[in-house]
Design a protein around this motif. Sequence first.
Motif, mmCIF file in Angstrom:
data_model
loop_
_atom_site.group_PDB
_atom_site.id
_atom_site.type_symbol
_atom_site.label_atom_id
_atom_site.label_comp_id
_atom_site.label_asym_id
_atom_site.label_seq_id
_atom_site.Cartn_x
_atom_site.Cartn_y
_atom_site.Cartn_z
ATOM 1 N N GLU A 138 14.022 -18.934 3.645
ATOM 2 C CA GLU A 138 12.562 -19.091 3.572
ATOM 3 C C GLU A 138 11.860 -18.125 4.527
ATOM 4 O O GLU A 138 10.848 -17.510 4.177
ATOM 5 C CB GLU A 138 12.188 -20.542 3.885
ATOM 6 C CG GLU A 138 10.732 -20.868 3.691
ATOM 7 C CD GLU A 138 10.295 -20.865 2.223
ATOM 8 O OE1 GLU A 138 9.068 -20.901 1.999
ATOM 9 O OE2 GLU A 138 11.138 -20.813 1.320
ATOM 10 N N ARG A 182 12.261 -14.595 3.063
ATOM 11 C CA ARG A 182 11.484 -14.477 1.823
ATOM 12 C C ARG A 182 10.017 -14.146 2.110
ATOM 13 O O ARG A 182 9.356 -13.479 1.312
ATOM 14 C CB ARG A 182 11.577 -15.791 1.038
ATOM 15 C CG ARG A 182 10.819 -15.794 -0.278
ATOM 16 C CD ARG A 182 11.054 -17.079 -1.059
ATOM 17 N NE ARG A 182 12.386 -17.028 -1.673
ATOM 18 C CZ ARG A 182 13.409 -17.810 -1.322
ATOM 19 N NH1 ARG A 182 13.269 -18.734 -0.389
ATOM 20 N NH2 ARG A 182 14.581 -17.682 -1.908
ATOM 21 N N HIS A 183 9.518 -14.559 3.253
ATOM 22 C CA HIS A 183 8.107 -14.351 3.570
ATOM 23 C C HIS A 183 7.828 -13.102 4.399
ATOM 24 O O HIS A 183 6.711 -12.893 4.858
ATOM 25 C CB HIS A 183 7.539 -15.608 4.239
ATOM 26 C CG HIS A 183 7.275 -16.677 3.235
ATOM 27 N ND1 HIS A 183 8.252 -17.572 2.830
ATOM 28 C CD2 HIS A 183 6.181 -16.956 2.498
ATOM 29 C CE1 HIS A 183 7.748 -18.357 1.907
ATOM 30 N NE2 HIS A 183 6.501 -18.006 1.684
#
Length: 150
Positions: free
Chosen positions: A60, A63-64
């Motif tokens: 996560e 991914r950002h």
Amino acid sequence: MGTRIGYAAGAFDLFHVGHLNLLRHAKQHCDVLIAGVVSDEMLRQVKGIEAVIPTAERAEIVRHISFVDDVYVETAPAKMDAWRDVHFTHFFKGDDWRGTEKGQRLEREFADVGVEVVYFPYTAHTSSTALRRALDALTAGSAPTMATAL
């Protein structure tokens, strides 16, 4: 010339500027950047270490990052397994692998399927290993635990 699909793999545990540099440089050399996040199980199996941040959370975080177009969680030790799933054209790695047995093997395997291995300068002044050692030293010393801090 077709789309250049880049792949940069790592644990990305204890995320630091070296990780950011790898991803930034990788994106400058491809059209689409996929970050491979090594799973907790693979870290245990291949490196013999426990992740501080669980796989899903590391994925996560990565991914950002603005340079990253997609994330692939690695659940097998061979990078060729990732290639079979992702079909990247360029593989990015820190230059600490250049000239090593592992790096040369990787280059040979990827050459057979037309993948170019590109090395970037390794950020020597910081690493997850150094951060892990510093955390171990803190926890081994007189650093307060959550229970004593409350």
